[in-house]
Design a protein around this motif. Structure first.
Motif, short mmCIF file in Angstrom:
data_model
loop_
_atom_site.label_atom_id
_atom_site.label_comp_id
_atom_site.label_asym_id
_atom_site.label_seq_id
_atom_site.Cartn_x
_atom_site.Cartn_y
_atom_site.Cartn_z
N SER A 141 29.59 49.52 30.07
CA SER A 141 30.08 48.55 31.30
C SER A 141 31.18 48.44 31.08
O SER A 141 31.79 48.22 32.42
CB SER A 141 28.97 47.41 30.84
OG SER A 141 27.62 47.70 30.76
N PRO A 142 32.01 48.06 30.08
CA PRO A 142 33.50 47.75 30.34
C PRO A 142 34.30 48.89 31.08
O PRO A 142 35.10 48.57 31.90
CB PRO A 142 34.27 47.80 28.84
CG PRO A 142 32.86 47.34 28.26
CD PRO A 142 31.76 48.23 28.58
N ALA A 143 34.10 49.95 30.89
CA ALA A 143 34.79 51.06 31.70
C ALA A 143 34.33 51.08 33.20
O ALA A 143 35.28 51.14 33.93
CB ALA A 143 34.08 52.70 31.01
N ILE A 144 33.01 50.82 33.60
CA ILE A 144 32.81 50.80 34.93
C ILE A 144 33.58 49.40 35.49
O ILE A 144 33.96 49.35 36.92
CB ILE A 144 31.31 50.63 35.15
CG1 ILE A 144 30.46 51.93 34.67
CG2 ILE A 144 30.74 50.43 36.61
CD1 ILE A 144 29.14 51.74 34.85
N LEU A 145 33.38 48.44 34.49
CA LEU A 145 34.13 47.04 35.24
C LEU A 145 35.84 47.54 35.38
O LEU A 145 36.21 46.90 36.22
CB LEU A 145 34.01 45.93 34.15
CG LEU A 145 34.69 44.54 34.39
CD1 LEU A 145 33.84 43.86 35.60
CD2 LEU A 145 34.37 43.60 33.30
N ILE A 146 36.29 48.12 34.47
CA ILE A 146 37.58 48.43 34.73
C ILE A 146 38.24 48.97 36.00
O ILE A 146 38.97 48.90 36.76
CB ILE A 146 38.45 48.80 33.45
CG1 ILE A 146 38.02 47.96 32.08
CG2 ILE A 146 39.67 49.56 33.61
CD1 ILE A 146 38.66 48.43 30.89
N VAL A 147 37.07 50.24 35.98
CA VAL A 147 37.55 50.85 37.21
C VAL A 147 37.26 50.07 38.49
O VAL A 147 37.82 50.10 39.29
CB VAL A 147 36.53 52.24 37.19
CG1 VAL A 147 36.58 52.95 38.46
CG2 VAL A 147 36.87 53.24 36.00
N THR A 148 36.13 49.53 38.64
CA THR A 148 35.81 48.44 39.69
C THR A 148 36.97 47.52 40.01
O THR A 148 37.70 47.49 41.24
CB THR A 148 34.70 47.78 39.26
OG1 THR A 148 33.49 48.71 39.27
CG2 THR A 148 34.29 46.88 40.72
N LEU A 149 37.59 46.88 38.95
CA LEU A 149 38.81 46.05 39.31
C LEU A 149 39.81 46.87 39.61
O LEU A 149 40.57 46.21 40.59
CB LEU A 149 39.09 45.19 37.75
CG LEU A 149 38.19 44.22 37.32
CD1 LEU A 149 38.44 43.87 36.21
CD2 LEU A 149 37.75 43.19 38.26
N LEU A 150 40.11 47.80 39.09
CA LEU A 150 41.47 48.62 39.60
C LEU A 150 41.01 49.21 41.06
O LEU A 150 42.09 49.17 41.97
CB LEU A 150 41.52 50.20 38.66
CG LEU A 150 42.79 50.74 39.39
CD1 LEU A 150 43.79 50.24 39.04
CD2 LEU A 150 42.61 52.08 38.35
N TYR A 151 39.82 49.44 41.24
CA TYR A 151 39.52 49.93 42.82
C TYR A 151 39.75 48.72 43.66
O TYR A 151 40.20 48.84 44.77
CB TYR A 151 38.21 50.26 42.74
CG TYR A 151 37.92 50.92 44.33
CD1 TYR A 151 38.26 52.03 44.58
CD2 TYR A 151 36.88 49.85 45.17
CE1 TYR A 151 37.70 52.53 45.94
CE2 TYR A 151 36.46 50.65 46.57
CZ TYR A 151 37.06 51.76 46.86
OH TYR A 151 36.64 52.19 47.92
N LEU A 152 39.41 47.68 43.36
CA LEU A 152 39.57 46.45 44.41
C LEU A 152 40.88 46.25 44.74
O LEU A 152 41.33 45.75 45.76
CB LEU A 152 38.76 45.35 43.68
CG LEU A 152 37.10 45.40 43.62
CD1 LEU A 152 36.64 44.23 43.01
CD2 LEU A 152 36.65 45.61 45.04
N ILE A 153 41.94 46.27 43.51
CA ILE A 153 43.06 46.05 43.72
C ILE A 153 44.00 46.85 44.49
O ILE A 153 44.72 46.52 45.44
CB ILE A 153 44.08 45.97 42.21
CG1 ILE A 153 43.43 44.82 41.55
CG2 ILE A 153 45.35 46.12 42.32
CD1 ILE A 153 43.63 44.79 40.00
N CYS A 154 43.58 48.23 44.45
CA CYS A 154 43.91 49.30 45.44
C CYS A 154 43.47 49.25 46.78
O CYS A 154 44.21 49.29 47.52
CB CYS A 154 43.55 50.63 44.76
SG CYS A 154 44.40 51.14 43.12
N VAL A 155 42.34 48.87 47.08
CA VAL A 155 41.87 48.66 48.38
C VAL A 155 42.41 47.59 48.95
O VAL A 155 43.14 47.67 50.09
CB VAL A 155 40.37 48.41 48.28
CG1 VAL A 155 39.65 47.93 49.71
CG2 VAL A 155 39.60 49.54 47.92
#
Length: 261
Positions: free
Chosen positions: A24-38
């Motif tokens: 879950s932490p891996a998916i959360l970190i990727v999601t946060l990074l994705y939101l920042i980039c978008v």
């Protein structure tokens, strides 16, 4: 089955979500990074957002959710996004470029960018919640160092939604039992219904708070057994972080155009 019952079952389904392929932490970190980039893409460059759509499309298929289902659910946010950007074409009338005889204003570019941002961001969040569940998200937020005050408020708010819905279902069944088949009610009745729901919800909230205090609640909740990191989770995290950063900072549209020319 009424709408309240369906909503209650959806919340229960989130509590008993499918097991994650990755931690879950891996998916959360990727999601946060994705939101920042978008959200960091310049508002007048919506074409860069098209390439960032690769994450929700590929990730949803890899996790077995299916992008079709994610896309349909992301349309829930469409009215809000349209309301935010619908006036941009009328405010920003400066011409950005032309396609033949058709002039495209900066307002249409910003409107398209807002539309893509909203849909892609919501799709990423849907993948996170649909695959990990809210409890795992709470544990992952605490594990990566998110303040306990914020995570506790989020978890209690999420938990109390089911309490309010449960109380509303009880009141709805009582009304139907005394309605003798009646389906339409005056507006005055709905005002009384909402007022009674508020009072009963506050009463149950008081009982819940007293029960938590009696059990030693000190303002924070303990972290549950979060999913452990694995080699595949670390690899998945690194690969997606590199891909998302490349999609954000490399203009593939211009690159492909130069290659074709």
């Amino acid at each position: 089955m009424g709408q309240l019952e369906k909503t209650y079952q959806q919340i229960v389904r989130l509590d008993n979500s499918r097991k994650c392929t990755y931690s879950s932490p891996a998916i959360l970190i990727v999601t946060l990074l994705y939101l920042i980039c978008v959200l960091s893409v310049p508002i007048y460059q919506p074409h860069k957002l098209i390439w960032l759509a690769a994450y929700p499309i590929v990730a949803s298929e890899m996790e077995g959710i299916g992008y079709g289902r994610i896309f349909l659910r992301s349309l829930w946010i469409l009215p809000l996004v349209l309301f935010i950007g619908i006036f941009n074409p009328f405010i920003e009338t400066e011409i950005a470029f032309r396609i033949g005889n058709v002039a495209i204003s900066r307002g249409w570019l910003s409107f398209t960018s807002i539309l893509f941002r909203g849909l892609l961001s919501f799709q990423a969040v849907l993948i996170l919640v649909g695959k990990t569940g809210f409890i795992d998200i709470f544990n992952s937020l605490r594990k990566i160092g998110c303040p306990a005050v914020l995570t506790t408020q989020l978890l209690l708010t999420y938990r109390y939604i089911s309490v309010i819905i449960d109380q509303a279902m009880i009141m709805k069944r009582a009304r139907e039992a005394r309605g003798y088949g009646r389906k339409s009610y005056p507006l005055k009745m709905w005002g009384q219904f909402i007022g009674q729901l508020l009072v009963l919800s506050m009463q149950r909230a008081t009982w819940i708070h007293r029960a938590m205090d009696a059990r030693g609640f000190d303002g924070t909740l303990p972290i549950g057994n979060a999913v452990k990191w694995t080699k595949s989770s670390r690899l998945w995290l690194i690969v997606w972080c590199v891909i998302i950063i490349c999609l954000r900072f490399i203009d593939f549209s211009t690159l492909i155009k130069h290659l074709l020319l």
